[in-house]
Design a protein around this motif. Structure first.
Motif, PDB file in Angstrom:
ATOM      1  N   SER A   1       0.807  -1.223   0.000  1.00 53.00           N
ATOM      2  CA  SER A   1       0.000   0.000   0.000  1.00 53.00           C
ATOM      3  C   SER A   1       0.836   1.266   0.000  1.00 53.00           C
ATOM      4  N   GLY A   2       2.135   1.142   0.196  1.00 51.00           N
ATOM      5  CA  GLY A   2       2.973   2.307   0.446  1.00 51.00           C
ATOM      6  C   GLY A   2       3.100   3.290  -0.693  1.00 51.00           C
ATOM      7  N   LEU A   3       2.856   2.859  -1.932  1.00 56.14           N
ATOM      8  CA  LEU A   3       3.018   3.755  -3.081  1.00 56.14           C
ATOM      9  C   LEU A   3       1.681   4.270  -3.603  1.00 56.14           C
ATOM     10  N   SER A   4       0.636   4.112  -2.841  1.00 56.82           N
ATOM     11  CA  SER A   4      -0.698   4.538  -3.294  1.00 56.82           C
ATOM     12  C   SER A   4      -0.874   6.046  -3.224  1.00 56.82           C
ATOM     13  N   MET A   5      -0.195   6.698  -2.283  1.00 58.95           N
ATOM     14  CA  MET A   5      -0.235   8.162  -2.183  1.00 58.95           C
ATOM     15  C   MET A   5       1.005   8.716  -2.878  1.00 58.95           C
ATOM     16  N   VAL A   6       0.787   9.481  -3.925  1.00 56.04           N
ATOM     17  CA  VAL A   6       1.912   9.924  -4.772  1.00 56.04           C
ATOM     18  C   VAL A   6       2.331  11.363  -4.481  1.00 56.04           C
ATOM     19  N   THR A   7       1.688  12.008  -3.529  1.00 54.18           N
ATOM     20  CA  THR A   7       2.074  13.359  -3.115  1.00 54.18           C
ATOM     21  C   THR A   7       2.352  13.351  -1.621  1.00 54.18           C
ATOM     22  N   TRP A   8       3.060  14.400  -1.163  1.00 58.38           N
ATOM     23  CA  TRP A   8       3.378  14.485   0.264  1.00 58.38           C
ATOM     24  C   TRP A   8       3.334  15.935   0.689  1.00 58.38           C
ATOM     25  N   LYS A   9       2.586  16.190   1.754  1.00 57.94           N
ATOM     26  CA  LYS A   9       2.522  17.520   2.352  1.00 57.94           C
ATOM     27  C   LYS A   9       2.718  17.363   3.849  1.00 57.94           C
ATOM     28  N   LEU A  10       3.538  18.234   4.399  1.00 50.25           N
ATOM     29  CA  LEU A  10       3.775  18.147   5.839  1.00 50.25           C
ATOM     30  C   LEU A  10       2.489  18.407   6.610  1.00 50.25           C
ATOM     31  N   PHE A  11       1.734  19.417   6.181  1.00 48.61           N
ATOM     32  CA  PHE A  11       0.439  19.721   6.805  1.00 48.61           C
ATOM     33  C   PHE A  11      -0.624  19.787   5.708  1.00 48.61           C
ATOM     34  N   GLY A  12      -1.834  19.477   6.071  1.00 41.89           N
ATOM     35  CA  GLY A  12      -2.941  19.648   5.142  1.00 41.89           C
ATOM     36  C   GLY A  12      -3.191  18.490   4.208  1.00 41.89           C
ATOM     37  N   GLU A  13      -2.673  17.303   4.537  1.00 46.58           N
ATOM     38  CA  GLU A  13      -2.984  16.125   3.724  1.00 46.58           C
ATOM     39  C   GLU A  13      -4.389  15.650   4.089  1.00 46.58           C
ATOM     40  N   LYS A  14      -5.322  15.915   3.208  1.00 44.85           N
ATOM     41  CA  LYS A  14      -6.722  15.597   3.492  1.00 44.85           C
ATOM     42  C   LYS A  14      -7.176  14.423   2.634  1.00 44.85           C
ATOM     43  N   PRO A  15      -8.016  13.569   3.170  1.00 47.78           N
ATOM     44  CA  PRO A  15      -8.542  12.451   2.368  1.00 47.78           C
ATOM     45  C   PRO A  15      -9.594  12.944   1.388  1.00 47.78           C
ATOM     46  N   PRO A  16      -9.815  12.219   0.313  1.00 42.24           N
ATOM     47  CA  PRO A  16     -10.893  12.578  -0.622  1.00 42.24           C
ATOM     48  C   PRO A  16     -12.256  12.500   0.075  1.00 42.24           C
ATOM     49  N   PHE A  17     -13.128  13.475  -0.215  1.00 36.73           N
ATOM     50  CA  PHE A  17     -14.417  13.545   0.470  1.00 36.73           C
ATOM     51  C   PHE A  17     -15.586  13.064  -0.393  1.00 36.73           C
ATOM     52  N   ASN A  18     -15.367  12.969  -1.686  1.00 35.79           N
ATOM     53  CA  ASN A  18     -16.479  12.570  -2.556  1.00 35.79           C
ATOM     54  C   ASN A  18     -15.935  11.770  -3.732  1.00 35.79           C
ATOM     55  N   GLN A  19     -16.820  11.334  -4.580  1.00 38.28           N
ATOM     56  CA  GLN A  19     -16.426  10.503  -5.710  1.00 38.28           C
ATOM     57  C   GLN A  19     -15.467  11.230  -6.646  1.00 38.28           C
ATOM     58  N   ALA A  20     -15.717  12.504  -6.871  1.00 41.81           N
ATOM     59  CA  ALA A  20     -14.844  13.274  -7.768  1.00 41.81           C
ATOM     60  C   ALA A  20     -13.420  13.359  -7.215  1.00 41.81           C
ATOM     61  N   ASP A  21     -13.304  13.544  -5.897  1.00 36.34           N
ATOM     62  CA  ASP A  21     -11.982  13.603  -5.270  1.00 36.34           C
ATOM     63  C   ASP A  21     -11.253  12.275  -5.415  1.00 36.34           C
ATOM     64  N   TRP A  22     -11.997  11.182  -5.220  1.00 31.11           N
ATOM     65  CA  TRP A  22     -11.376   9.859  -5.335  1.00 31.11           C
ATOM     66  C   TRP A  22     -10.903   9.587  -6.770  1.00 31.11           C
ATOM     67  N   GLU A  23     -11.700   9.970  -7.715  1.00 30.66           N
ATOM     68  CA  GLU A  23     -11.310   9.756  -9.104  1.00 30.66           C
ATOM     69  C   GLU A  23     -10.087  10.592  -9.474  1.00 30.66           C
ATOM     70  N   LYS A  24     -10.004  11.797  -8.927  1.00 33.98           N
ATOM     71  CA  LYS A  24      -8.835  12.644  -9.170  1.00 33.98           C
ATOM     72  C   LYS A  24      -7.578  12.019  -8.566  1.00 33.98           C
ATOM     73  N   GLU A  25      -7.710  11.492  -7.342  1.00 34.06           N
ATOM     74  CA  GLU A  25      -6.575  10.837  -6.681  1.00 34.06           C
ATOM     75  C   GLU A  25      -6.154   9.593  -7.450  1.00 34.06           C
ATOM     76  N   PHE A  26      -7.113   8.863  -7.943  1.00 29.36           N
ATOM     77  CA  PHE A  26      -6.838   7.646  -8.716  1.00 29.36           C
ATOM     78  C   PHE A  26      -6.107   7.974 -10.023  1.00 29.36           C
ATOM     79  N   GLU A  27      -6.490   9.066 -10.659  1.00 32.17           N
ATOM     80  CA  GLU A  27      -5.831   9.477 -11.894  1.00 32.17           C
ATOM     81  C   GLU A  27      -4.376   9.868 -11.645  1.00 32.17           C
ATOM     82  N   LEU A  28      -4.117  10.469 -10.507  1.00 34.08           N
ATOM     83  CA  LEU A  28      -2.731  10.784 -10.143  1.00 34.08           C
ATOM     84  C   LEU A  28      -1.915   9.506  -9.987  1.00 34.08           C
ATOM     85  N   TYR A  29      -2.493   8.521  -9.326  1.00 31.06           N
ATOM     86  CA  TYR A  29      -1.815   7.238  -9.105  1.00 31.06           C
ATOM     87  C   TYR A  29      -1.474   6.553 -10.430  1.00 31.06           C
TER      88      TYR A  29
END
Length: 419
Positions: free
Chosen positions: A100-128
């Protein structure tokens, strides 16, 4: 007689003065009372000194009690921080084992928020999808499957941030209240730097798995084993520091009335055992990083041989130690058996040495855990490294290190040799 009592009582009340002893013709009981009162009043300096002494004693006891409470509070805080680091190691191991370690492709010291809706999840998936793991390994992964591995990595990262908060906020409070000893004032900044280094090394490690350094489709997408070993080592060092300092505050080491040369040599062997535990765990990080636990799944031999043919297959030869999965597994086996042998010998020697009382319990716990850890490793190996057994084996390495730290801490004052 009644008249005498009346006159004395009147004189005492009106003038707050006790007549000289010859003028008091009372009973022996009253005579003793008057004499004691006169003695105090005639020597007021004694009364003042006694009062000051009692006040000073009460003040000393109050300060000692306050210091004891402060030291306990600091000790439990350190123990809690150590426990959180332990949890981070376990969670990190499961994150790696579930890939699971490579599923998040960005890193922020503060403000790393999870996706809140379907559109957010699809955007995160496209980054991956833009990175090697998806292109070379997970092209058939669904969004729901992606969510599972994403949440695992996110939990690991947020747990690390919780460690930082759990350390920094109480540390600031304790420092302002003056709860830290001079030794702790030196250690606290070091702990803070290690926590920061751990977080940065974690991202540096993940970054190695996101880089375009896998030239062929047959390459296995993974993080650098060197960075993984560094990340794990920092966690172990931080955990050891927290645990040792917690012992200082909660169960201070006991002293021996007489320290012998044999006891001092035993202390040296205990520290050597602790070093071997750390070194074996360090080699285990390379096993994890290269998936070396999957190359030979038999014990005690590797296949049909004690020493496999591929042990020096890479060029230059020295690179086999950290890059050849066969060699890495072989080295980890040898280190594990060596560590078990040394700890078993240490336990036998402890039966014949004069040691602090708790050191015997620590030696027993260390020996039992050493055998348990080796059996866990063998079981995980022959069952092709299932996630549950592999996670237990990794956790066991920290438990084993904990007992090694406990034993060496109990031997803290076994230094001076009596001639």
């Amino acid at each position: 007689m009644a008249g005498v009592f009346s006159r004395v009582f009147t004189c005492h009340v009106r003038n707050t003065f006790v007549p000289p002893l010859p003028q008091v013709k009372a009973s022996r009981l009253f005579h003793g009372f008057s004499y004691g009162t006169r003695k105090i009043l005639n020597k007021p300096q004694n009364f003042g000194i006694n009062l000051i002494r009692k006040t000073e004693t009460l003040a000393v006891h109050a300060i000692a009690s306050k210091n004891a409470v402060a030291q306990k509070a600091v000790g439990y805080w350190l123990l809690g921080c150590g426990g959180m680091v332990f949890g981070a190691v376990v969670l990190g191991g499961v994150t790696r084992l579930t890939e699971s370690g490579l599923s998040m492709v960005t890193w922020k010291l503060f403000g790393e928020k999870p996706p809140f809706n379907q559109a957010d999840w699809e955007k995160e998936f496209e980054l991956y999808k833009q990175f090697p793991e998806y292109k070379m390994k997970n092209m058939d992964i669904t969004l729901e499957e992606f969510k599972r591995i994403w949440w695992m990595e996110y939990s690991h990262r947020m747990w690390g941030r919780c460690i930082g908060a759990a350390f920094l906020l109480p540390a600031t409070y304790f420092w302002m209240k003056g709860y830290f000893t001079s030794a702790m004032k030196k250690r606290v900044p070091v702990f803070g730097l290690l926590i920061a280094a751990q977080g940065l090394m974690g991202w540096y490690m993940v970054k190695s798995g996101l880089e375009d350094r896998f030239p062929t489709q047959n390459d296995v997408v993974r993080v650098s084993q060197y960075r993984l070993a560094s990340h794990l080592s920092i966690a172990f060092i931080l955990y050891t520091g927290f645990l040792w300092s917690a012992f200082d505050h909660l169960i201070p080491a006991q002293k021996l009335a007489e320290v012998t040369k044999s006891a001092r040599r035993f202390r040296g062997l205990a520290h050597a055992s602790k070093g071997l535990v750390f070194l074996t765990a360090f080699s285990g990080a390379f096993v994890a990083g290269l998936d070396a636990g999957l190359v030979y799944n038999s014990f005690p031999k590797m296949g049909d041989k004690w020493i496999p043919d591929e042990i020096l297959a890479f060029t230059p030869k020295i690179s086999n130690i950290t890059e050849n999965p066969v060699t890495v597994q072989f080295d980890h086996r040898i280190l594990g058996i060596t560590t078990l042998s040394v700890i078993s010998g240490l336990w036998l020697l402890s039966r014949k040495r004069t040691l602090p009382p708790r050191a015997y319990k620590a030696a027993n716990a260390l020996a039992i855990m050493a055998w348990t850890q080796v059996l866990l490793g063998i079981t995980a190996l022959v069952h092709y490294v299932p996630v549950s057994l592999a996670a237990l084996h990794q956790s066991g390495s920290l438990v084993l290190l904990s007992f090694a730290v406990w034993l060496t801490h109990e031997l803290k004052y076994v230094k001076r040799v009596v001639k």
